[in-house]
Design a protein around this motif. Structure first.
Motif, PDB file in Angstrom:
ATOM      1  N   ARG A 270      93.822 112.432  44.388  1.00  0.00           N
ATOM      2  CA  ARG A 270      94.422 111.087  44.413  1.00  0.00           C
ATOM      3  C   ARG A 270      94.721 110.689  45.858  1.00  0.00           C
ATOM      4  NH1 ARG A 270      99.142 107.838  43.254  1.00  0.00           N
ATOM      5  NH2 ARG A 270      98.907 106.703  41.274  1.00  0.00           N
ATOM      6  N   PHE A 271      94.079 109.605  46.312  1.00  0.00           N
ATOM      7  CA  PHE A 271      94.290 109.131  47.680  1.00  0.00           C
ATOM      8  C   PHE A 271      95.230 107.935  47.748  1.00  0.00           C
ATOM      9  CE2 PHE A 271      91.483 112.199  49.144  1.00  0.00           C
ATOM     10  CZ  PHE A 271      91.274 112.107  50.510  1.00  0.00           C
ATOM     11  N   GLY A 272      95.516 107.297  46.616  1.00  0.00           N
ATOM     12  CA  GLY A 272      96.485 106.219  46.602  1.00  0.00           C
ATOM     13  C   GLY A 272      95.900 104.907  46.132  1.00  0.00           C
ATOM     14  N   PRO A 273      96.783 103.934  45.874  1.00  0.00           N
ATOM     15  CA  PRO A 273      96.346 102.636  45.340  1.00  0.00           C
ATOM     16  C   PRO A 273      95.557 101.823  46.364  1.00  0.00           C
ATOM     17  CG  PRO A 273      98.696 102.601  45.823  1.00  0.00           C
ATOM     18  CD  PRO A 273      98.248 104.016  46.033  1.00  0.00           C
ATOM     19  N   LEU A 274      94.635 101.002  45.852  1.00  0.00           N
ATOM     20  CA  LEU A 274      93.936 100.050  46.706  1.00  0.00           C
ATOM     21  C   LEU A 274      94.923  98.976  47.160  1.00  0.00           C
ATOM     22  CD1 LEU A 274      90.577  99.532  44.745  1.00  0.00           C
ATOM     23  CD2 LEU A 274      91.225 101.361  46.323  1.00  0.00           C
TER      24      LEU A 274
END
Length: 289
Positions: A270-274
Motif C-alpha cells: 500500500r503506497f497511499g491514496p491518489l
C-alpha cells in the motif's frame, strides 16, 4: 571472504520462507561466503533491519520472501550500489520472474546469486519510496483494499473472492493524468504504471515494459462491460490484451495519477491514496541475476 546478509520473511508463500532460506544457506557457506541471517518481527522492523544491513556494506543483501520482501530490500539498497539477491518464496514472485530466477528451490536461487553478475535496472519512485514492479491504481487496487480488510480465507483465494465481490458493483473511474507535464482527463477501469511488465503472479498488465530503458509504461484499460472485463482477464497472462481496442499505453519519465477514493498499490504494498506522482530513477538498483 564475501559476505551476504540474508533477510527472511519466514511466513512468505504459506510458510515457505524459512525452508527456502535453509536450503540456500549451505550453498553460500560451501562457496566460501560468510552469512548473517536476520528475521524481522513485522514489516517496519524488517525495513529497519534492512537499512542497518545496507549500512554495513555487505557484498549482497539477500531477501528471502515474496514481492513485499523484495520491496523492503529495494528501499534499503536503492542508489547504494549494494547488489540485491533474491530467494523467491512468495505467492506472486513477480520481481523474481523478471530475471527468470528459480521459484521453488532455495539452493538453485542461491547458485544464481553466487554465480550471477549484477544487472543494473531502473526503479519507480513515489515520494521517498521506491518500487520495482507495477503501481496499480484502479480496479486492481480496489480489489487489494477489499482483500486486506478480509480475515478469511487466506492466500490467493482471498483475492479471488475480493475480485468477484468488487466486480458486481465496479464502475469506470474518472482520472486526471499528467504525462510528462501534459494533462489528460479520461475514464478507465484501471491505470497501471509499470517499471516492470507484470504483477499478481504473472499478470502482464504492462506487457513490454523494460527494466532498464529509463521510462515508465503507463497503461489504461478504458471502459468495458463486466462481461468483457472477465473475457479479457485471461489475456493478461500472455500480454495479448495489448490488441484490445480499450487498451492504451504511454511511455513517460513522470506521471501523476488522480482519482477519487482510490488507493495505489505497488509491488503488492500500500503506497497511499491518489493523487500519486511517479518518476523513473534510471540505474537505481543492482540485482544479482
Amino acid at each position: 571472504m564475501p559476505r551476504a546478509i540474508v533477510l527472511t520473511n519466514p511466513t512468505s508463500g504459506k510458510g515457505q520462507g524459512a525452508r527456502v532460506r535453509d536450503e540456500a544457506l549451505p550453498r553460500f557457506h560451501a562457496a566460501g561466503w560468510r552469512t548473517t541471517s536476520l528475521t524481522g518481527r513485522d514489516a517496519d522492523d524488517t525495513l529497519d533491519l534492512a537499512r542497518v544491513a545496507a549500512a554495513e556494506k555487505p557484498d549482497a543483501l539477500v531477501v528471502c520472501g515474496g514481492d513485499g520482501m523484495v520491496n523492503i530490500g529495494i528501499q534499503a539498497v536503492a542508489g547504494t550500489g549494494i547488489p540485491l539477491g533474491i530467494l523467491p518464496a512468495g505467492t506472486g514472485n513477480d520481481f523474481a520472474r523478471y530475471f527468470d530466477l528459480p521459484l521453488r528451490s532455495g539452493a538453485a536461487a542461491a547458485v544464481r546469486i553466487l554465480h550471477g553478475s549484477p544487472r543494473t535496472v531502473d526503479l519507480g519512485r513515489i515520494g521517498d519510496r521506491y518500487f520495482g514492479g507495477v503501481l496499480a491504481a484502479g480496479f486492481d487496487a480496489v480489489v487489494n483494499e477489499r482483500a486486506n480488510r478480509m480475515r478469511w480465507p487466506r492466500g490467493q483465494m482471498r483475492y479471488n473472492l475480493a475480485t468477484l465481490a468488487e466486480l458486481r458493483t465496479f464502475r469506470p473511474l474518472r482520472y486526471v493524468l499528467e504525462l510528462d507535464g501534459v494533462e489528460r482527463q479520461v475514464e478507465a477501469m484501471l491505470v497501471a504504471v509499470g517499471n516492470g511488465p507484470s504483477f499478481g503472479g504473472g499478470l502482464r498488465i504492462t506487457h513490454g515494459a523494460q527494466l532498464d530503458d529509463g521510462l515508465l509504461d503507463v497503461v489504461l484499460i478504458k471502459p468495458m462491460s463486466r462481461r468483457e472485463l472477465v473475457r479479457t482477464y485471461p489475456k493478461l497472462f500472455d500480454g495479448s490484451h495489448v490488441t484490445h481496442p480499450q487498451y492504451e499505453r504511454h511511455r513517460v519519465r513522470r506521471v501523476t495519477i488522480a482519482s477519487s477514493g482510490i488507493v495505489g498499490y505497488a509491488d503488492g504494498e500500500r503506497f497511499g491514496p491518489l493523487p500519486l506522482s511517479v518518476e523513473t530513477v534510471p540505474g537505481a538498483l543492482q540485482v544479482m541475476a
